[in-house]
Design a protein around this motif. Sequence first.
Motif, PDB file in Angstrom:
ATOM      1  N   GLU A 133       0.828  -1.213   0.000  1.00 27.82           N
ATOM      2  CA  GLU A 133       0.000   0.000   0.000  1.00 27.82           C
ATOM      3  C   GLU A 133       0.860   1.259   0.000  1.00 27.82           C
ATOM      4  N   GLU A 134       1.866   1.272   0.897  1.00 29.31           N
ATOM      5  CA  GLU A 134       2.727   2.454   0.979  1.00 29.31           C
ATOM      6  C   GLU A 134       3.576   2.593  -0.276  1.00 29.31           C
ATOM      7  N   MET A 135       4.077   1.473  -0.772  1.00 37.04           N
ATOM      8  CA  MET A 135       4.904   1.531  -1.982  1.00 37.04           C
ATOM      9  C   MET A 135       4.091   2.042  -3.162  1.00 37.04           C
ATOM     10  N   LEU A 136       2.838   1.622  -3.207  1.00 40.66           N
ATOM     11  CA  LEU A 136       1.946   2.074  -4.279  1.00 40.66           C
ATOM     12  C   LEU A 136       1.767   3.589  -4.221  1.00 40.66           C
ATOM     13  N   GLU A 137       1.534   4.109  -3.016  1.00 39.12           N
ATOM     14  CA  GLU A 137       1.386   5.562  -2.868  1.00 39.12           C
ATOM     15  C   GLU A 137       2.699   6.269  -3.202  1.00 39.12           C
ATOM     16  N   MET A 138       3.800   5.753  -2.677  1.00 32.08           N
ATOM     17  CA  MET A 138       5.079   6.423  -2.926  1.00 32.08           C
ATOM     18  C   MET A 138       5.385   6.452  -4.422  1.00 32.08           C
ATOM     19  N   ALA A 139       5.141   5.328  -5.097  1.00 31.51           N
ATOM     20  CA  ALA A 139       5.414   5.272  -6.536  1.00 31.51           C
ATOM     21  C   ALA A 139       4.499   6.234  -7.283  1.00 31.51           C
ATOM     22  N   SER A 140       3.223   6.234  -6.930  1.00 30.96           N
ATOM     23  CA  SER A 140       2.314   7.094  -7.701  1.00 30.96           C
ATOM     24  C   SER A 140       2.536   8.564  -7.378  1.00 30.96           C
ATOM     25  N   GLN A 141       3.165   8.850  -6.247  1.00 33.96           N
ATOM     26  CA  GLN A 141       3.460  10.246  -5.906  1.00 33.96           C
ATOM     27  C   GLN A 141       4.859  10.664  -6.366  1.00 33.96           C
ATOM     28  N   GLY A 142       5.539   9.801  -7.098  1.00 36.41           N
ATOM     29  CA  GLY A 142       6.778  10.257  -7.728  1.00 36.41           C
ATOM     30  C   GLY A 142       8.049   9.481  -7.424  1.00 36.41           C
TER      31      GLY A 142
ATOM     32  N   PRO B  85       8.463  16.556  -9.268  1.00 36.78           N
ATOM     33  CA  PRO B  85       8.873  17.915  -9.576  1.00 36.78           C
ATOM     34  C   PRO B  85       8.218  18.507 -10.822  1.00 36.78           C
ATOM     35  N   ASP B  86       7.607  17.686 -11.642  1.00 36.75           N
ATOM     36  CA  ASP B  86       7.155  18.196 -12.944  1.00 36.75           C
ATOM     37  C   ASP B  86       5.655  18.329 -13.045  1.00 36.75           C
ATOM     38  N   GLU B  87       5.108  19.186 -12.194  1.00 41.07           N
ATOM     39  CA  GLU B  87       3.659  19.373 -12.201  1.00 41.07           C
ATOM     40  C   GLU B  87       3.320  20.741 -12.782  1.00 41.07           C
TER      41      GLU B  87
ATOM     42  N   LEU C 268      -7.996  31.972 -17.860  1.00 43.17           N
ATOM     43  CA  LEU C 268      -7.290  30.717 -17.568  1.00 43.17           C
ATOM     44  C   LEU C 268      -5.952  31.112 -16.957  1.00 43.17           C
ATOM     45  N   ARG C 269      -5.773  30.811 -15.688  1.00 44.07           N
ATOM     46  CA  ARG C 269      -4.489  31.113 -15.030  1.00 44.07           C
ATOM     47  C   ARG C 269      -3.685  29.834 -14.941  1.00 44.07           C
ATOM     48  N   SER C 270      -2.380  29.955 -15.105  1.00 43.05           N
ATOM     49  CA  SER C 270      -1.594  28.721 -15.022  1.00 43.05           C
ATOM     50  C   SER C 270      -0.233  28.976 -14.397  1.00 43.05           C
ATOM     51  N   ASP C 271       0.324  27.929 -13.865  1.00 40.13           N
ATOM     52  CA  ASP C 271       1.657  27.982 -13.292  1.00 40.13           C
ATOM     53  C   ASP C 271       2.304  26.627 -13.571  1.00 40.13           C
ATOM     54  N   ALA C 272       3.283  26.633 -14.467  1.00 33.53           N
ATOM     55  CA  ALA C 272       3.912  25.356 -14.846  1.00 33.53           C
ATOM     56  C   ALA C 272       5.190  25.109 -14.055  1.00 33.53           C
ATOM     57  N   LYS C 273       5.347  25.828 -12.957  1.00 33.17           N
ATOM     58  CA  LYS C 273       6.550  25.617 -12.148  1.00 33.17           C
ATOM     59  C   LYS C 273       6.165  25.247 -10.714  1.00 33.17           C
ATOM     60  N   VAL C 274       5.396  24.193 -10.604  1.00 31.92           N
ATOM     61  CA  VAL C 274       5.001  23.725  -9.279  1.00 31.92           C
ATOM     62  C   VAL C 274       5.414  22.264  -9.099  1.00 31.92           C
ATOM     63  N   ALA C 275       5.503  21.864  -7.843  1.00 32.62           N
ATOM     64  CA  ALA C 275       5.894  20.482  -7.541  1.00 32.62           C
ATOM     65  C   ALA C 275       4.956  19.950  -6.465  1.00 32.62           C
ATOM     66  N   LYS C 276       4.843  18.630  -6.430  1.00 30.03           N
ATOM     67  CA  LYS C 276       3.984  18.018  -5.419  1.00 30.03           C
ATOM     68  C   LYS C 276       4.848  17.238  -4.437  1.00 30.03           C
TER      69      LYS C 276
ATOM     70  N   ASP D  71       8.043  24.995  -7.275  1.00 31.07           N
ATOM     71  CA  ASP D  71       9.029  23.922  -7.462  1.00 31.07           C
ATOM     72  C   ASP D  71      10.440  24.305  -7.019  1.00 31.07           C
ATOM     73  N   GLU D  72      10.641  25.597  -6.823  1.00 34.33           N
ATOM     74  CA  GLU D  72      11.951  26.043  -6.346  1.00 34.33           C
ATOM     75  C   GLU D  72      12.255  25.491  -4.944  1.00 34.33           C
TER      76      GLU D  72
END
Length: 403
Positions: A192-201, A253-255, A328-336, A381-382
């Motif tokens: 379960e944890e590995m699945l979350e960690m993998a899907s979160q990056g 990092p690529d969100e 439409l507002r956007s920010d292509a320099k964000v990270a999760k 993302d900085e």
Amino acid sequence: MARIVQKFGGTSVGDIDRIRNAAVKVKREVDAGHEVAVGVSAMAGQTNQLAAWSRQISPLVDAREYDVVVASGEQVTAGLMAMALQDLGVNARSWLAWQMPIKTARIDDINTEAIVSRFAEGQVAVVPGFQGLGPDNRLTTLGRGGSDTSAVALAAALNADRCDIYTDVDGVYTTDPRIVPKARKLEQVSFEEMLEMASQGAKVLQTRSVALAMRYGVRLQVLSTFADTPGTLVVDEEEIVEQQLVSGIAYSPDEAKITLVKVPDQPGVAALIFGSLADAAVNVDMIVQNVSKDGAATDMTFTVSRSEFDRSVDVLTGLKAQLGYTELRSDAKVAKVSVVGLGMRSQPGVAKTMFKTLAERGINIEVISTSEIKVSVLIDDEYTELAVRALHAAFGLDRDDED
Ligand code: ADP
Ligand code: ASP
Ligand code: MG
């Protein structure tokens, strides 16, 4: 005697010496009397190179021809690995996607009869990862990092006793050891944890490979090609000896973030937005819809991966008249950044510690999402590395220096 699948990632087969080194690891299992199937990735950097060549021909690549090009990296390694094994006196041969059909849409349905009959002759099967066949029998691929999924699918089909994922780190860590030197190796981690960690990056295992291993009870292990240290075992939750509140921190990092300002607050709007994005094969991740102040219009914010950002903006711009949003507002320099742990189910306070830690570093949280065992935040993302390090320390995951 056991039946084993060994998978070697790109760095592990990055040059001829490394392929020979990996072949020695295969021989060791063969000499111990085991039946072995080997899954291989393309040599390090090859897939990127092949992808770059495809994009140079045309930025609007034909997806099927793109797959033909990028899948070739694994074919090269499969042949080289079979030769390296033969050179060590091991009976081995390669099986390409069309010789042992791996249908990417139905990955859990591999006909392994041919390779199993060769096991009886002591032959090792070398299988290129990543590649498979589409419904029309054309070559397809399993997405970046897909060789993990090939290996686990093969292990499930073979009913293998073990699926060993050899890589350039010696296991799954509490976070990416390349950005947090104090990261700790986990002896075991739950599916379960590995699945979350993998899907979160956490790219050490492709998400789909973990889901498959979980479904079929594949005994999955991550270990180093370069050191003989014990790796990490991915196990059922019940087998975890010491359950932690937080087991790991993952980051992506690529969100990219998109906000549609003042979309009508009425039925069908979300369906239109997200249906159109899905039709354009865009994967939407976090979604926040604000409460409308006047009941007439609301703001809709969501995230997509950066590689799908331009496509998303095109789709949404095309819907402007229909949706009637004002901007439409956007920010292509964000990270999760995500905090993952089974302990969260029963113990409160993780979100609080997370938000407080980020606040103390002056890091603003733009979007939040949660699941039963995960809290994710979107940030500039900085600050990705700073956030990951601070959270790693705050949840007591830092390795003691004397460890
Ligand atoms: P391979 O080519 O062997 O498939 P990948 O590059 O796909 O290897 O995955 C291994 C990498 O995953 C490591 O080098 C490491 O930087 C990264 N990684 C990210 N998160 C983690 C984590 N929690 N534990 C271990 N490695 C991680
Ligand atoms: N070669 C592919 C990639 O680089 C698949 C893999 O290595 O898992 O993504
Ligand atoms: Mg990988």
